[in-house]
Design an enzyme around this catalytic site. Structure first.
Site, PDB file in Angstrom:
ATOM      1  N   ASP A  57      -5.061  -5.281 -15.479  1.00 23.57           N
ATOM      2  CA  ASP A  57      -3.877  -4.580 -15.955  1.00 23.57           C
ATOM      3  C   ASP A  57      -4.249  -3.109 -16.054  1.00 23.57           C
ATOM      4  O   ASP A  57      -5.078  -2.722 -16.888  1.00 23.57           O
ATOM      5  CB  ASP A  57      -3.462  -5.126 -17.327  1.00 23.57           C
ATOM      6  CG  ASP A  57      -2.212  -4.458 -17.883  1.00 23.57           C
ATOM      7  OD1 ASP A  57      -1.802  -3.397 -17.362  1.00 23.57           O
ATOM      8  OD2 ASP A  57      -1.646  -4.981 -18.863  1.00 23.57           O
ATOM      9  N   ASN A  80      -2.694   0.995  -5.902  1.00 21.82           N
ATOM     10  CA  ASN A  80      -1.347   0.684  -5.427  1.00 21.82           C
ATOM     11  C   ASN A  80      -0.359   0.396  -6.551  1.00 21.82           C
ATOM     12  O   ASN A  80       0.841   0.623  -6.394  1.00 21.82           O
ATOM     13  CB  ASN A  80      -1.418  -0.519  -4.478  1.00 21.82           C
ATOM     14  CG  ASN A  80      -0.059  -1.125  -4.229  1.00 21.82           C
ATOM     15  OD1 ASN A  80       0.743  -0.617  -3.444  1.00 21.82           O
ATOM     16  ND2 ASN A  80       0.234  -2.240  -4.904  1.00 21.82           N
ATOM     17  N   TYR A 157       9.743   8.804 -12.046  1.00 20.63           N
ATOM     18  CA  TYR A 157       8.964   8.242 -10.938  1.00 20.63           C
ATOM     19  C   TYR A 157       8.476   9.335  -9.997  1.00 20.63           C
ATOM     20  O   TYR A 157       7.291   9.400  -9.663  1.00 20.63           O
ATOM     21  CB  TYR A 157       9.824   7.241 -10.172  1.00 20.63           C
ATOM     22  CG  TYR A 157       9.142   6.666  -8.951  1.00 20.63           C
ATOM     23  CD1 TYR A 157       8.220   5.637  -9.074  1.00 20.63           C
ATOM     24  CD2 TYR A 157       9.436   7.154  -7.673  1.00 20.63           C
ATOM     25  CE1 TYR A 157       7.586   5.112  -7.954  1.00 20.63           C
ATOM     26  CE2 TYR A 157       8.806   6.631  -6.548  1.00 20.63           C
ATOM     27  CZ  TYR A 157       7.883   5.608  -6.692  1.00 20.63           C
ATOM     28  OH  TYR A 157       7.269   5.087  -5.587  1.00 20.63           O
ATOM     29  N   LYS A 161       4.526  10.706  -9.117  1.00 17.18           N
ATOM     30  CA  LYS A 161       3.878  10.719  -7.814  1.00 17.18           C
ATOM     31  C   LYS A 161       3.408  12.120  -7.435  1.00 17.18           C
ATOM     32  O   LYS A 161       2.394  12.274  -6.745  1.00 17.18           O
ATOM     33  CB  LYS A 161       4.828  10.157  -6.753  1.00 17.18           C
ATOM     34  CG  LYS A 161       5.149   8.675  -6.947  1.00 17.18           C
ATOM     35  CD  LYS A 161       3.899   7.806  -6.947  1.00 17.18           C
ATOM     36  CE  LYS A 161       4.225   6.321  -6.991  1.00 17.18           C
ATOM     37  NZ  LYS A 161       3.017   5.463  -6.962  1.00 17.18           N
ATOM     38  N   THR A 192      10.664  -3.997  -1.170  1.00 19.28           N
ATOM     39  CA  THR A 192       9.846  -4.403  -2.306  1.00 19.28           C
ATOM     40  C   THR A 192      10.733  -4.517  -3.535  1.00 19.28           C
ATOM     41  O   THR A 192      11.932  -4.247  -3.482  1.00 19.28           O
ATOM     42  CB  THR A 192       8.730  -3.374  -2.591  1.00 19.28           C
ATOM     43  OG1 THR A 192       9.333  -2.148  -3.073  1.00 19.28           O
ATOM     44  CG2 THR A 192       7.914  -3.065  -1.342  1.00 19.28           C
TER      45      THR A 192
END
Length: 237
Positions: A57, A80, A157, A161, A192
């Protein structure tokens, strides 16, 4: 026969599972990182020969340290694991959504990378691949080359990144003298469970994963500190 060992975080589904599958198919031993032990076991079983589950985790430092203690030498680390919490602009997104997103997408990468650095340093050709996103490119977010709606949406998000891209550069600079290759990948929109748009996409996860595998298997004269699309094209920061 390839005797290298790779670890892929968030590898029980999506692009991560496909990265693990392709690395295993190339003959590597692949540690299938997953928060849930049963899901990790099932994914490793489905991937087949060469895949081994590893409970990991990325938001739990104790669990990370426990996982790292089980690995003597590591040749490839693919960060990932990632989440998308909310898709609003910064002015309407709750602070806890930013915190939850960064906990996995940024802090988790630092915690995992640092915990496995001793094992990576035992490799003759260590590689780190950070799975980023084209939406994290500032050059593609504003100005004449913008490719995304200029609304500031998915701020948590996308900014996570962008931060991950910065970390990629900083790790590359720090570790260059030790033979590391550290690069970031924009896998493209893939089918996904990241969000509803991704789930409805016809983008093949295997295609995005191939880009990560290419960076994971870079030769000694390969690049470091770069940001690349799934097809190997350099991405703008």
């Amino acid at each position: 026969m390839n005797t290298s060992t790779a670890l892929v975080t968030g590898a029980n589904k999506g692009i991560g599972k496909e990265i693990a599958r392709q690395l295993a198919a190339a003959g590597l031993t692949v540690l299938v990182g997953a928060r849930d032990a049963e899901r990790g076991r099932q994914a490793a079983e489905e991937i087949g020969s060469g895949a081994r589950p590893l409970v990991l985790d990325v938001t739990d430092e104790a669990a990370i340290e426990q996982a790292a203690a089980q690995v003597g030498q590591l040749d490839i680390l693919v960060n990932n694991a990632g989440v998308m919490v909310g898709d609003g602009t910064p002015g309407v997104t709750a602070v806890h959504s930013f915190r939850q997103t960064y906990e996995t997408n940024v802090f988790g990468v630092v915690a995992v990378t640092n915990a496995f650095l001793p094992a990576l340093r035992r490799s003759p050709a260590p590689r780190i691949v950070n799975v980023s996103s084209g939406t994290g490119s500032l050059a593609w977010s504003i100005g004449p080359d913008a490719r995304f709606p200029q609304t500031g949406g998915a701020a948590a998000y996308r900014s996570s990144k962008t931060a991950l891209n910065a970390l990629t550069v900083f790790y590359a600079l720090e570790l260059a003298g030790e033979g590391f290759k550290v690069n970031a990948l924009a896998p493209g929109l893939r089918r996904t469970g990241l969000n509803a748009r991704a789930a409805a996409s016809d983008g093949d996860p295997a295609e995005g994963a191939a880009g990560a595998v290419r960076l994971a298997l870079l030769p000694d004269d390969g690049p470091t500190g770069g940001f690349f699309s799934w097809d190997g094209t350099p991405m703008p920061w």
